[in-house]
Write a protein that holds these residues in place. Structure first.
Motif, PDB file in Angstrom:
ATOM      1  N   GLU A 320       0.725  -1.390  -0.085  1.00 42.16           N
ATOM      2  CA  GLU A 320       0.071   0.022  -0.010  1.00 42.16           C
ATOM      3  C   GLU A 320       0.779   1.235   0.041  1.00 42.16           C
ATOM      4  N   LEU A 321       2.045   1.197   0.052  1.00 42.48           N
ATOM      5  CA  LEU A 321       3.073   2.351   0.203  1.00 42.48           C
ATOM      6  C   LEU A 321       3.735   2.617  -1.331  1.00 42.48           C
ATOM      7  N   GLN A 322       4.128   3.726  -1.469  1.00 43.78           N
ATOM      8  CA  GLN A 322       4.886   4.226  -2.702  1.00 43.78           C
ATOM      9  C   GLN A 322       6.056   3.824  -2.885  1.00 43.78           C
ATOM     10  N   GLY A 323       6.601   3.098  -3.716  1.00 48.09           N
ATOM     11  CA  GLY A 323       7.748   2.799  -3.940  1.00 48.09           C
ATOM     12  C   GLY A 323       8.027   1.090  -3.765  1.00 48.09           C
ATOM     13  N   ASN A 324       6.691   0.392  -3.649  1.00 49.87           N
ATOM     14  CA  ASN A 324       6.907  -1.054  -3.618  1.00 49.87           C
ATOM     15  C   ASN A 324       7.367  -1.580  -4.930  1.00 49.87           C
ATOM     16  N   THR A 325       7.888  -2.769  -4.665  1.00 49.04           N
ATOM     17  CA  THR A 325       8.436  -3.315  -5.798  1.00 49.04           C
ATOM     18  C   THR A 325       7.534  -4.613  -6.470  1.00 49.04           C
ATOM     19  N   GLN A 326       6.182  -4.373  -6.579  1.00 50.30           N
ATOM     20  CA  GLN A 326       5.272  -5.278  -7.028  1.00 50.30           C
ATOM     21  C   GLN A 326       5.632  -5.573  -8.658  1.00 50.30           C
ATOM     22  N   ILE A 327       5.835  -4.394  -9.208  1.00 44.87           N
ATOM     23  CA  ILE A 327       5.997  -4.269 -10.672  1.00 44.87           C
ATOM     24  C   ILE A 327       7.095  -5.182 -11.195  1.00 44.87           C
ATOM     25  N   ARG A 329       7.883  -7.653 -10.739  1.00 45.00           N
ATOM     26  CA  ARG A 329       7.760  -9.375 -11.312  1.00 45.00           C
ATOM     27  C   ARG A 329       7.553  -9.326 -12.693  1.00 45.00           C
ATOM     28  N   LEU A 330       6.998  -8.209 -13.149  1.00 39.00           N
ATOM     29  CA  LEU A 330       6.860  -7.984 -14.823  1.00 39.00           C
ATOM     30  C   LEU A 330       8.072  -7.413 -15.217  1.00 39.00           C
ATOM     31  N   HIS A 331       9.158  -8.138 -15.246  1.00 35.94           N
ATOM     32  CA  HIS A 331      10.674  -7.540 -15.845  1.00 35.94           C
ATOM     33  C   HIS A 331      10.512  -6.521 -17.170  1.00 35.94           C
ATOM     34  N   ARG A 332       9.740  -7.092 -17.951  1.00 40.00           N
ATOM     35  CA  ARG A 332       9.680  -6.554 -19.457  1.00 40.00           C
ATOM     36  C   ARG A 332       8.772  -5.371 -19.376  1.00 40.00           C
ATOM     37  N   LYS A 333       8.108  -5.134 -18.428  1.00 34.61           N
ATOM     38  CA  LYS A 333       7.170  -3.890 -18.374  1.00 34.61           C
ATOM     39  C   LYS A 333       7.586  -2.904 -17.268  1.00 34.61           C
ATOM     40  N   VAL A 334       8.665  -3.019 -16.997  1.00 31.55           N
ATOM     41  CA  VAL A 334       9.022  -1.724 -15.849  1.00 31.55           C
ATOM     42  C   VAL A 334       9.890  -0.744 -16.719  1.00 31.55           C
ATOM     43  N   THR A 335       9.485   0.321 -16.901  1.00 27.55           N
ATOM     44  CA  THR A 335       9.731   1.617 -17.383  1.00 27.55           C
ATOM     45  C   THR A 335      10.315   2.730 -16.389  1.00 27.55           C
ATOM     46  N   LYS A 336      10.957   3.486 -17.006  1.00 25.41           N
ATOM     47  CA  LYS A 336      11.571   4.560 -16.275  1.00 25.41           C
ATOM     48  C   LYS A 336      10.522   5.316 -15.375  1.00 25.41           C
ATOM     49  N   SER A 337       9.322   5.611 -15.747  1.00 21.89           N
ATOM     50  CA  SER A 337       8.565   6.290 -15.137  1.00 21.89           C
ATOM     51  C   SER A 337       7.852   5.455 -13.942  1.00 21.89           C
ATOM     52  N   VAL A 338       7.934   4.301 -14.086  1.00 26.54           N
ATOM     53  CA  VAL A 338       7.039   3.487 -12.854  1.00 26.54           C
ATOM     54  C   VAL A 338       8.274   2.756 -12.176  1.00 26.54           C
ATOM     55  N   SER A 339       9.308   2.845 -12.279  1.00 30.49           N
ATOM     56  CA  SER A 339      10.427   2.241 -11.612  1.00 30.49           C
ATOM     57  C   SER A 339      10.438   2.464 -10.050  1.00 30.49           C
ATOM     58  N   PRO A 340      10.421   1.248  -9.234  1.00 33.50           N
ATOM     59  CA  PRO A 340      10.087   1.632  -7.761  1.00 33.50           C
ATOM     60  C   PRO A 340      11.607   2.705  -7.160  1.00 33.50           C
ATOM     61  N   GLU A 341      12.721   2.382  -7.864  1.00 31.98           N
ATOM     62  CA  GLU A 341      13.896   3.321  -7.408  1.00 31.98           C
ATOM     63  C   GLU A 341      13.472   4.800  -7.640  1.00 31.98           C
ATOM     64  N   ARG A 342      12.516   5.041  -8.725  1.00 31.05           N
ATOM     65  CA  ARG A 342      12.404   6.576  -8.946  1.00 31.05           C
ATOM     66  C   ARG A 342      11.201   6.998  -8.089  1.00 31.05           C
ATOM     67  N   LEU A 343      10.288   6.099  -7.702  1.00 28.69           N
ATOM     68  CA  LEU A 343       9.197   6.427  -7.035  1.00 28.69           C
ATOM     69  C   LEU A 343       9.355   6.424  -5.436  1.00 28.69           C
ATOM     70  N   ALA A 344      10.442   5.909  -5.082  1.00 26.83           N
ATOM     71  CA  ALA A 344      10.693   5.845  -3.619  1.00 26.83           C
ATOM     72  C   ALA A 344      10.901   7.180  -2.744  1.00 26.83           C
ATOM     73  N   ILE A 345      10.019   7.165  -1.872  1.00 32.39           N
ATOM     74  CA  ILE A 345      10.168   8.151  -0.814  1.00 32.39           C
ATOM     75  C   ILE A 345      10.259   7.945   0.427  1.00 32.39           C
ATOM     76  N   TRP A 346      10.093   6.741   0.943  1.00 32.20           N
ATOM     77  CA  TRP A 346      10.283   6.189   2.340  1.00 32.20           C
ATOM     78  C   TRP A 346      11.593   6.059   3.053  1.00 32.20           C
ATOM     79  N   THR A 347      11.924   6.679   3.923  1.00 26.20           N
ATOM     80  CA  THR A 347      13.288   6.282   4.831  1.00 26.20           C
ATOM     81  C   THR A 347      13.192   5.186   5.689  1.00 26.20           C
ATOM     82  N   LEU A 348      14.234   4.517   6.154  1.00 22.37           N
ATOM     83  CA  LEU A 348      14.065   3.605   6.833  1.00 22.37           C
ATOM     84  C   LEU A 348      13.396   3.994   8.548  1.00 22.37           C
ATOM     85  N   GLU A 349      13.793   5.209   9.061  1.00 19.97           N
ATOM     86  CA  GLU A 349      13.203   5.600  10.103  1.00 19.97           C
ATOM     87  C   GLU A 349      11.669   5.609   9.915  1.00 19.97           C
ATOM     88  N   GLU A 350      11.134   6.238   8.879  1.00 16.97           N
ATOM     89  CA  GLU A 350       9.620   6.526   8.715  1.00 16.97           C
ATOM     90  C   GLU A 350       9.002   5.010   8.416  1.00 16.97           C
TER      91      GLU A 350
END
Length: 593
Positions: A320-327, A329-350
């Motif tokens: 339910e959080l932003q930056g999760n890596t569900q996508i 699982r579909l390796h060929r459908k991962v693009t730069k706009s939906v990459s979890p590395e670019r959408l990540a906003i959570w820190t370890l503390e939070e």
């Protein structure tokens, strides 16, 4: 009833039951249709002359009525008895076919059935004397009859055949599989969470990194360590870290559990991971008379409680959080706009703060499908049934924290005069080392894996805190960062043909140099900074946990109840009610009954 009649009824009843047992659903439907057709003729309602089929069904009905006492059994069709059911191939060919299947199909080659059948036909033709090969359907049917655990183990190996192992019943149905009370059986395991995390702005500033383009510097996916009570399914403790599973995670979840509940488990079930075979981990459990049990390799069902919790945590919270890596699982459908590395906003503390709230509040109060109640209610009920067990109490004091610290490889270090003990190329000093009897002696030592500035030594029968000579530089640096820096410095010295042993001064100079501000050391430094924030959250929660003095509470309650002021009677009762609810909640939290 005469005895002769009884002897006739019992065999007929057993035979009737045997016929009913082998009747399929289609047979019963057909028998119902036939019965509806012959019913008018049985009652002589119609005077029309019946056909031969009707007469035959009526005859079968009347014959079954005389033999079994139930005419309905005579209307059941016997399709299974039709035709020639004897094997069409002789015994020698049958034996040759089974041997051929064992030698050519049930092998690690995993040959296909059609290819094995083609080889079988050729083998039958070249055999002396030649055999007449059966059909391909018969050959495949013989393979299917041999399917199961034995065949899968021969073709795919032992691990693939685990799911087809025969089921073993418990010795007694009343024997609980997960213990009879809380803290009797506890599971500990690790999993990598499906979310990408980033470093905070404060961490970048502390590491002297420019924050213009590095605010969202990705630190990867964290690892979660769960400690779950098998009886109540309650999460006793949870810990997040960027480091791969190690003894540090095991020690930390045990620390959190003891700090929250003041109890040490009686049995801990783990898998065969390397971190669970650590001497420090085994020594800690032995110190508190805890039994360590290892799950059989590749048998995940023995840890189904904690394994299922991994999926629950991901589906109910992480996904339910932003930056999760569900996508991913579909390796060929991962693009730069939906990459979890670019959408990540959570820190370890939070994430850790939110994760603790979900584990200790949301999941704890939610109805568990296997229990029929919430884990918290099952835990409280189990403690009330099993007793408080005060002899299992463990004090969360400095001694317990020292026992949860690891020791170096040889566990002992020699006290060098004027320098102290050396751990991981760093010297640690304490005033007690000035004693002539302690100088040049071997002492048991332990170090803090999250703070390289301090260590502990067992001198004169007590643990003494030792400080590094470069405390201001090693403070807050983890053991893993020191190891990475030492390995990098050793490699640089090898390239220049220098000595392979380094001292703490060289290590400090390297950590403060520009070479340590890049690569793996920089990333580990950022991760350690995030770890420090998590540790502060843990310590603050442990310090601010509500402690209730039962004696003071009892005295106040008696004074309020014995007072004669009628005007304050309602107020006092309400206060007592609130305090009673508070103490009940507090005692349930700590497991005090």
């Amino acid at each position: 009833m005469p005895l002769s009649v009884l002897y006739l009824i019992v065999p007929s009843y057993l035979a009737a039951a045997e016929i009913i047992k082998h009747a399929t659903c289609e047979d019963i439907i057909e028998a119902n249709r036939r019965y509806n057709l012959i019913q008018p003729y049985l009652e002589d309602a119609l005077k029309a002359y019946p056909s031969s089929t009707i007469r035959r069904w009526r005859t079968q009905y009347q014959k079954a009525l005389l033999i079994y006492g139930q005419g309905y059994l005579g209307l059941l069709p016997k399709h299974n008895n039709k035709g020639n059911r004897t094997p069409k191939i002789d015994s020698q060919t049958q034996e040759f076919m089974l041997d051929f299947i064992k030698e050519h199909y049930e092998t690690p080659k995993q040959r296909r059935k059609i290819r094995v059948y083609e080889s079988f036909v050729l083998a039958c033709q070249t055999h002396d004397p030649p055999f007449k090969p059966p059909s391909r359907i018969t050959f495949c049917h013989a393979i299917k009859q041999r399917s199961g655990h034995h065949q899968t183990r021969k073709r795919l190996g032992n691990r693939a055949a685990i799911s087809e192992e025969p089921f073993y019943w418990e010795l007694k149905q009343t024997t609980p599989r997960h213990g009879s009370r809380p803290f009797e059986i506890v599971h500990i395991d690790h999993t990598q969470i499906d979310i990408e995390l980033v470093s905070s702005l404060e961490s970048l500033t502390n590491c002297h990194i420019a924050t213009n383009n590095s605010i969202h510097q990705n630190l990867g996916r964290p690892w979660a360590t769960f400690m779950v009570d098998a009886y109540s399914r309650r999460i006793l403790s949870v810990y997040l870290t960027f480091d791969e599973p190690s003894y540090r995670d095991c020690m930390m979840v045990i620390r959190i559990c003891v700090a929250r509940f003041g109890r040490f488990p009686q049995n801990i079930v783990v898998d065969n991971g390397k971190e669970f075979h650590s001497h420090y981990f085994e020594q800690l459990l032995a110190s508190y008379t805890c039994t360590l049990k290892y799950r059989p390799p590749a048998h995940a069902r023995f840890g189904s409680i904690v394994e299922r919790l991994f999926g629950t945590a991901n589906t109910q919270f992480i996904h339910e959080l932003q930056g999760n890596t569900q996508i991913k699982r579909l390796h060929r459908k991962v693009t730069k706009s939906v990459s979890p590395e670019r959408l990540a906003i959570w820190t370890l503390e939070e994430l850790y703060s939110a994760f603790c709230e979900w584990a200790y509040s949301v999941y704890d109060q939610r109805l568990h499908p296997a229990l029929g109640t919430s884990p918290c209610d099952a835990f409280v009920t189990g403690l009330a049934t099993g007793g408080s067990r005060l002899h299992r109490r463990v004090a969360y004091d400095e001694l317990f924290q020292i026992l949860t610290l690891p020791a170096p490889d040889q566990r002992k270090r020699k006290v060098q005069p004027g320098k102290g003990v050396k751990i991981h190329n760093i010297y640690y000093w304490a005033d007690v080392f000035r004693d002539p009897e302690i100088e040049k002696s071997m002492l048991w030592v332990r170090y803090d894996p999250w703070n390289a500035g301090i260590a502990y030594a067992l001198a004169q029968g007590q643990w003494v805190k030792c400080i590094s000579s470069y405390y201001q530089y090693f403070q807050g640096r983890s053991e893993k960062e020191i190891r990475l820096a030492s390995a990098e410095l050793n490699q640089r010295q090898r390239n220049y043909g220098r000595k392979l042993t380094i001292n703490d001064r060289e290590l400090v100079e390297f950590l403060n140099s520009k070479f340590a501000q890049e690569g793996a050391i920089l990333k580990q430094r950022l991760r350690d900074t995030e770890h420090d924030k998590v540790h502060k959250i843990i310590q603050n929660n442990l310090i601010t946990e509500p402690k209730l003095n039962l004696a003071e509470f009892a005295a106040e309650e008696n004074n309020d109840c014995l007072g004669d002021d009628s005007t304050n009677e309602g107020k006092n009762c309400e206060t007592i009610s609130n305090l009673t609810a508070y103490i009940t909640e507090t005692l349930e939290y700590y497991g005090e009954f």
